[in-house]
Design a protein around this motif. Structure first.
Motif, mmCIF file in Angstrom:
data_model
loop_
_atom_site.group_PDB
_atom_site.id
_atom_site.type_symbol
_atom_site.label_atom_id
_atom_site.label_comp_id
_atom_site.label_asym_id
_atom_site.label_seq_id
_atom_site.Cartn_x
_atom_site.Cartn_y
_atom_site.Cartn_z
ATOM 1 N N ALA A 174 -4.952 9.021 4.594
ATOM 2 C CA ALA A 174 -5.960 9.860 3.945
ATOM 3 C C ALA A 174 -5.651 10.026 2.468
ATOM 4 N N SER A 175 -4.366 10.217 2.131
ATOM 5 C CA SER A 175 -3.981 10.381 0.725
ATOM 6 C C SER A 175 -4.264 9.113 -0.069
ATOM 7 N N LEU A 176 -3.977 7.960 0.530
ATOM 8 C CA LEU A 176 -4.231 6.692 -0.151
ATOM 9 C C LEU A 176 -5.727 6.506 -0.404
ATOM 10 N N VAL A 233 1.613 -1.166 -3.025
ATOM 11 C CA VAL A 233 2.377 -0.243 -2.173
ATOM 12 C C VAL A 233 3.777 -0.828 -2.035
ATOM 13 N N VAL A 234 4.782 -0.011 -2.321
ATOM 14 C CA VAL A 234 6.163 -0.488 -2.335
ATOM 15 C C VAL A 234 6.944 0.200 -1.222
ATOM 16 N N VAL A 235 7.669 -0.594 -0.436
ATOM 17 C CA VAL A 235 8.435 -0.052 0.690
ATOM 18 C C VAL A 235 9.862 -0.594 0.650
ATOM 19 N N LEU A 260 0.539 0.433 6.932
ATOM 20 C CA LEU A 260 0.752 -0.836 6.240
ATOM 21 C C LEU A 260 -0.188 -1.924 6.763
ATOM 22 N N ALA A 261 -0.498 -1.879 8.049
ATOM 23 C CA ALA A 261 -1.447 -2.849 8.600
ATOM 24 C C ALA A 261 -2.826 -2.679 7.966
ATOM 25 N N LEU A 262 -3.229 -1.430 7.737
ATOM 26 C CA LEU A 262 -4.520 -1.169 7.102
ATOM 27 C C LEU A 262 -4.492 -1.553 5.618
ATOM 28 N N VAL A 263 -3.378 -1.234 4.952
ATOM 29 C CA VAL A 263 -3.235 -1.570 3.537
ATOM 30 C C VAL A 263 -3.309 -3.084 3.344
ATOM 31 N N THR A 280 -11.132 7.302 9.249
ATOM 32 C CA THR A 280 -10.565 6.333 8.312
ATOM 33 C C THR A 280 -11.442 5.091 8.231
ATOM 34 N N ALA A 281 -11.941 4.632 9.379
ATOM 35 C CA ALA A 281 -12.812 3.456 9.385
ATOM 36 C C ALA A 281 -14.060 3.696 8.538
ATOM 37 N N ALA A 282 -14.642 4.879 8.690
ATOM 38 C CA ALA A 282 -15.845 5.201 7.916
ATOM 39 C C ALA A 282 -15.538 5.268 6.418
ATOM 40 N N ARG A 283 -14.393 5.855 6.066
ATOM 41 C CA ARG A 283 -14.016 5.959 4.647
ATOM 42 C C ARG A 283 -13.729 4.577 4.065
ATOM 43 N N LEU A 284 -13.099 3.719 4.839
ATOM 44 C CA LEU A 284 -12.847 2.357 4.366
ATOM 45 C C LEU A 284 -14.150 1.612 4.132
#
Length: 288
Positions: free
Chosen positions: A2-4, A20-22, A56-59, A263-267
């Protein structure tokens, strides 16, 4: 996530590029130097690992680069990418709650912090006002941390020197090297006298052990800003925010499969917004 999404949809200073760094599992150069580094942190809850994997999968499906470099920490990748971007003329926002990031502040690099549910940029001027240092002295945050240590990372710093005293020393004298030289001098400078150190504190700072502790801690708390690893030196076009080739369907479908309906709707809305912006920019380019 949500923050992203909130970041991506910012109306004020919307991002044009993002990464995005991990961290990568395995030892870093800091742990090789100091095996006790971060040794007191509790294990990461298993559920958090699963949540991160979902994010990360969504990103990845959204086409946003995920950077991970073995042997260093995510902070070093952030620091090196931010320094490179600032040199290239970009205005950079680092999104992190970690105060270690303060050392990376510069006129073109700010920190975006979440405060009371909204995003607020933190600048060199904000840092100067909060800590009594001048704009341009942000790197001295490293020296404050070197003297005081960092309990969160299990870095001891100099015995008997807390953050308040460390900050006063840096305000008066600057870097760790300057502070140590002043404490070791027979004739103490007036700036050191302003700090009003206890006798024990002065003795420790003047000792070889105190100097070694401060110098070693500074090596550990300093974020690397000149990594040469390929992920940091990708073309800037790789970091541009744009609609994925599939229109974002993979990202939306993954969110649906994870039962993240909101999240799907926001994407979906986000990709439509990007597509509209792309069309407008293409039309303007043709006009000119």
């Amino acid at each position: 996530m949500a923050s992203l999404l909130d970041l991506l949809r910012r109306s004020q200073e919307p991002p044009t590029h993002m990464a995005v760094v991990v961290d990568v599992p395995g030892p870093t150069f800091r742990q090789l130097k100091y095996p006790q580094y971060k040794g007191k942190r509790p294990p990461t809850p298993p559920g958090l690992h699963q949540q991160l994997a979902c994010v990360l999968a969504l990103v990845d499906a959204a086409g946003i680069p995920i950077l991970a470099v073995p042997g260093v920490e995510a902070d070093d990748v952030l620091g090196s990418l931010a320094a490179r971007a600032a040199r290239g003329g970009f205005d950079v926002m680092l999104v992190s709650p970690d105060k270690d990031m303060y050392q990376l502040l510069q006129p073109r690099v700010r920190i975006l912090r979440s405060i009371s549910g909204s995003w607020a940029p933190y600048s060199c001027e904000d840092f100067a006002a909060e800590y009594g240092l001048q704009p341009g002295q942000e790197r001295l945050w490293v020296d404050v941390k070197a003297l005081a240590g960092d309990p969160a990372d299990n870095i001891p710093g100099v015995k008997s020197i807390g953050q308040k005293t460390a900050l006063q020393l840096v305000q008066q004298l600057g870097s760790v090297d300057s502070i140590l030289q002043s404490c070791q001098a027979q004739q103490q400078p007036e700036q050191l006298q302003q700090v009003k150190l206890r006798k024990q504190q002065l003795q420790i700072l003047a000792s070889a052990e105190g100097a070694a502790a401060a110098t070693f801690a500074k090596q550990l708390v300093t974020i690397v800003t000149d990594l040469k690893h390929p992920p940091v030196w990708q073309p800037w076009s790789n970091f541009e925010l744009r609609v994925p080739p599939d229109g974002g369907e993979l990202a939306v479908q993954r969110a649906v499969n994870m039962k993240l309906t909101w999240t799907a709707a926001r994407l979906r809305d986000l990709f439509q917004q990007w597509a509209k912006q792309d069309s407008q920019q293409a039309a303007m380019a043709q006009h000119w």
